[in-house]
Structures are given as C-alpha cells and as structure tokens.
Design a protein around this motif. Structure first.
Motif, mmCIF file in Angstrom:
data_model
loop_
_atom_site.group_PDB
_atom_site.id
_atom_site.type_symbol
_atom_site.label_atom_id
_atom_site.label_comp_id
_atom_site.label_asym_id
_atom_site.label_seq_id
_atom_site.Cartn_x
_atom_site.Cartn_y
_atom_site.Cartn_z
ATOM 1 N N ALA A 258 -4.650 2.820 5.442
ATOM 2 C CA ALA A 258 -5.078 4.169 5.065
ATOM 3 C C ALA A 258 -5.016 4.351 3.548
ATOM 4 O O ALA A 258 -4.324 3.620 2.840
ATOM 5 C CB ALA A 258 -4.203 5.210 5.751
ATOM 6 N N ILE A 259 -5.734 5.336 3.048
ATOM 7 C CA ILE A 259 -5.727 5.649 1.622
ATOM 8 C C ILE A 259 -4.330 6.139 1.230
ATOM 9 O O ILE A 259 -3.721 6.938 1.951
ATOM 10 C CB ILE A 259 -6.781 6.731 1.299
ATOM 11 N N PRO A 260 -3.774 5.686 0.098
ATOM 12 C CA PRO A 260 -2.429 6.116 -0.297
ATOM 13 C C PRO A 260 -2.304 7.633 -0.412
ATOM 14 O O PRO A 260 -3.266 8.337 -0.734
ATOM 15 C CB PRO A 260 -2.234 5.439 -1.667
ATOM 16 N N GLU A 261 -1.086 8.110 -0.153
ATOM 17 C CA GLU A 261 -0.826 9.554 -0.231
ATOM 18 C C GLU A 261 -1.160 10.122 -1.601
ATOM 19 O O GLU A 261 -1.663 11.246 -1.719
ATOM 20 C CB GLU A 261 0.648 9.834 0.073
ATOM 21 N N THR A 262 -0.882 9.366 -2.662
ATOM 22 C CA THR A 262 -1.134 9.859 -4.013
ATOM 23 C C THR A 262 -2.607 10.204 -4.210
ATOM 24 O O THR A 262 -2.942 11.209 -4.844
ATOM 25 C CB THR A 262 -0.719 8.801 -5.045
ATOM 26 N N GLY B 204 6.988 11.607 -6.071
ATOM 27 C CA GLY B 204 7.540 10.565 -5.216
ATOM 28 C C GLY B 204 6.722 10.232 -3.991
ATOM 29 O O GLY B 204 7.248 9.656 -3.022
ATOM 30 N N LEU B 205 5.423 10.538 -4.004
ATOM 31 C CA LEU B 205 4.578 10.199 -2.856
ATOM 32 C C LEU B 205 4.260 8.709 -2.846
ATOM 33 O O LEU B 205 4.306 8.029 -3.872
ATOM 34 C CB LEU B 205 3.285 11.010 -2.892
ATOM 35 N N ASN B 206 3.915 8.211 -1.680
ATOM 36 C CA ASN B 206 3.648 6.782 -1.494
ATOM 37 C C ASN B 206 2.338 6.403 -2.185
ATOM 38 O O ASN B 206 1.311 7.036 -1.978
ATOM 39 C CB ASN B 206 3.570 6.466 0.003
ATOM 40 N N ASN B 207 2.378 5.319 -2.980
ATOM 41 C CA ASN B 207 1.206 4.896 -3.737
ATOM 42 C C ASN B 207 0.555 3.630 -3.179
ATOM 43 O O ASN B 207 -0.351 3.085 -3.792
ATOM 44 C CB ASN B 207 1.591 4.654 -5.205
ATOM 45 N N VAL B 208 1.003 3.155 -2.036
ATOM 46 C CA VAL B 208 0.417 1.952 -1.436
ATOM 47 C C VAL B 208 -0.157 2.300 -0.070
ATOM 48 O O VAL B 208 0.294 3.242 0.591
ATOM 49 C CB VAL B 208 1.462 0.824 -1.297
#
Length: 437
Positions: A176-180, A167-171
């Motif tokens: 910044a670079i996405p969490e995924t 469920g990490l942020n993909n945008v």
C-alpha cells in the motif's frame, strides 16, 4: 474599455487560488512516480504512465478556455464557475489517488486529477488578462507565481513533515501507499478547495463591454459543432508571438517533464544507492526529492518579486533567456553530485527558471492576444506545454533504456540541455509593444 489599476490586496485575492492549485500539482509532480513505483511500475514505463496528464490537458484546456470566454453569469462571472467546479473535482481526486490499490487505478485517477486541475487552472491565466491592463499584467502573473511557489513548498514538504514530525509510517505496508503520502494528499485536497474558494468569493469580474451584444453573439454561435469548428479554426489564426513562444515552450517542458518523472529514481540510484521501490532507502529518497522540490519552488516564490523589476529594466524575453539558461545548467549539474545536501544548490537555479516559466511567457502572450479570445488562446497555448510532455512520455523511457542503460540521472542532464536550448530560442521571440488595455 480602460481597466482600473488594482491594489496589492486585490492582486493577492485574485491570485490566492493558485496557492491551492499548486498544492495539487506539487503533490502530483513529487509523488506520482513514487506511487507508480510502489505499485509495481518499472522506471522504463514511468513516462508512459505519466502520459495521462498531458493528454488530458491537450483535450481539456482549449475547450475550457473557449467555454469560459463564452460564459457570463451575473453573480459568478466568467471564469469563477470553472474555478469552483475544477476545485471540487480535483479535491475528490486528491483523496482518491493515494488510496489506489493497483497501478491501473492510479493511472486512471491521474487522468481525473489532471483534468480537474486543468478545469480550475486554465481560466486563472485568462483572469489576469481580463482584469488587468498591460502595465499590471506582469505583476499579476508574478503574484500567481508567488502563490505557486508557496503552495508547492508546503506541499512538497508534507511527506517529510508527516514522517519526521508526526511519526507516520514512510514505507509501504503490504504494497500500500505509505501513510506519509496518503495524509499529504488528504491535506492537499482540503487546502486546494479552500484556497480556490477564497478567490471565488473575494474577487469580482469585469462584465463584457457590451453585454447585450455578447449574449446575441453567444446565441447566434451556439451549438457544440460550431464551438469545435471555431476552436480548430483558431489554430490557423495564432498571433506571431504565440507561434514563436511555442518553440521555446516545447524544449522548456521536455526538461521539466524529465525532472518530474525521473528525479526520484535518479536520486535514489546515485545518492541513496537503491533502485528497489519497496525499500526504506527509496522512500527516503522520495522524501528528499520533496525537499528538493520545495527548495526550487521556494526560490521561485522569491524570484517572482524580482521578475517585474528586471522586465522593466531590460525586457521580458531577455529575462526569460537568462533564467532558462540558469535552470538548464543547474539540472545538468545534478549528474556530478553524490551528497544529498549539495542537491539543494541546483534547485535554486531551477527555481529561478521556474519563476520565469510561470510568468514571462504569459506576460509576453497576454499583450498579443485579442481580449474576446483570451481564455481560448491561453488554452491553446497550453498545447505547447502538453505536446512536449507527450513526446517525452513516448521517447524518454526508450532513450533512458537504450542510450543511458537505465541511469535516469543522464535523462535529467538531457532535460537540462533542452532547457538551455529553450533559453537561446527566446532570442527569436518578437516582444509585443506595451499598449494600455
């Protein structure tokens, strides 16, 4: 010196480090264009920013190969010191890459990461030539290919795993670079180091046949100036098989570089309907490309077990020809696909080609190289991987803009045609006779 035949588990241990090395390469290949685009790079400029990787390899690989040929430590051996140092530096770079806050930072970290990966990877090819007799070399390179495939499958799927399961942020948030992507690189850094450490601790190395003579030659030829003269002189003494394979490698790696640079933007444009790198659809396309790359790497891991059997039944070069033609046609077919699930089918063909690319050229080459220069010539052979990447970096952006109106899926088709041509050129390669080492 007659080399002893190794057991399955000895082959496993000496190749396991490639599981980690491919974690680094797979994260780099599947996500670098995504990171550059998120930080503001245009599709036309992506090949130029990717130049950092092949230029680094051009400088590092023959030097590391030469140094490892001339290294011997009673405890660490010849190649394993380079495995360890490269793994340590590559793991640090993997932590740094997704924390880049500007495009220039990401490009600089790519230089560091690719240099470090090459320090640990290049001696692995020579490691097979050092330890295995000719009859086991194809199996040794195939075992490396198996671990390359396994590592790449898991690494390529990590962004989707962190998005869909964790469920990490993909945008991007505030650019910044996405969490995924960030957590994928963190996991890759840990796995890279531990996998290479496994090989360092579980495998031994054969000492030089005459250790005193080896030390005397090293002392007599010491000095940076002599080393560079010898490195340059080796280019004029390349075995005929190596020169013939160089032409095959040139067109093969133009195709692969086109695929790694442009698959994300091509799929985002043709299947997900966007060219906006900040959009959720573009980032979803990036995740799907990770799945596609996982499929081709998984296919290569399975195909790796068949290659030694087919090579014994037919010949190494005919197997390589067939695999490259299959891979090239598969890349071309992406142009005709508009549904994302169907994109997995050509990746099976690309995976078959990838398995052969990682196995057959090195198996052909190892039988033609002098044992005392195994590492050096394996490093020089990688010139014919990085030179086409440099050519691609300089020309693919121009070709895409001027001839394809920015539609990068047509660049993928061009790469596929180059791979088919590489397969046909394999017919010109003279296969060395199998003589025991």
């Amino acid at each position: 010196m007659k080399k002893p035949s190794l057991s399955f588990w000895q082959l496993w241990n000496m190749s396991f480090g490639f599981f980690g090395i491919q974690f680094g390469f797979a994260l780099q290949n599947a996500n670098t264009s995504r990171i550059f685009s998120t930080l503001g790079a245009s599709p036309d400029d992506l090949p130029l920013f990717w130049l950092a990787a092949p230029v680094t390899g051009l400088l590092v690989q023959p030097v590391i190969g030469y140094l490892s040929d001339h290294t011997w430590h009673p405890k660490w051996g010849r190649r394993r010191p380079f495995f360890f140092i490269g793994a340590l530096l590559a793991s640090l770079a993997l932590f740094m890459m997704p924390n880049s806050t500007a495009l220039w930072m990401a490009v600089m970290v790519l230089w560091l990461m690719d240099a470090a990966i090459n320090v640990s990877m290049e001696p692995f090819r020579a490691f097979v030539g050092d330890k295995l007799n000719t009859s086991q070399q194809t199996a040794g390179f195939a075992m490396q290919t198996f671990f390359i495939g396994c590592g790449a499958v898991i690494a390529s799927l990590l962004p989707s795993f962190f998005s869909d399961i964790c469920g990490l942020n993909n945008v991007p948030v505030n650019g910044a670079i996405p969490e995924t992507v960030r957590y994928s690189f963190y996991a890759g850094a840990v796995i890279y180091f531990l996998a290479v450490l496994w090989t360092v601790l579980s495998s031994d190395e054969l000492p030089p046949e005459d250790l005193e003579q080896f030390r005397a030659q090293k002392s007599a030829t010491g000095g940076i100036g002599y080393a560079f003269r010898e490195i340059l002189a080796g280019f004029g003494q390349m075995p005929v098989t190596m020169v013939q394979l160089a032409v095959v490698q040139f067109f093969t790696w133009i195709a692969l570089f086109a695929m790694w640079i442009y698959t994300t933007s091509a799929i985002a444009d043709t299947v997900f309907g966007t060219q906006d790198a900040q959009s959720a659809a573009f980032q979803e396309a990036g995740n799907w490309v990770g799945t596609m790359f996982a499929v081709y790497n998984g296919a290569s891991a399975l195909a790796a077990f068949l290659l030694p059997v087919l090579a014994r039944r037919f010949s190494k070069k005919m197997v390589h020809l067939l695999c490259l033609v299959i891979g090239g046609i598969s890349l071309i077919s992406i142009f005709f696909i508009s549904q994302k699930m169907w994109l997995l089918l050509p990746m099976l063909g690309v995976g078959i080609a990838w398995a052969s690319i990682l196995t057959m050229p090195y198996a052909l080459l190892a039988a033609a190289l002098p044992a005392e220069k195994m590492g050096y010539y394996m490093g020089v052979f990688n010139f014919f991987i990085v030179i086409p990447q440099i050519v691609s970096g300089l020309l693919l952006g121009f070709i895409t803009k001027q001839f394809f109106a920015g539609h990068t899926v047509q660049t993928l088709m061009t790469g596929g045609a180059c791979m088919v041509l590489a397969g046909l050129l394999t017919l010109l390669v003279r296969e060395p006779s199998a003589t025991a080492q």
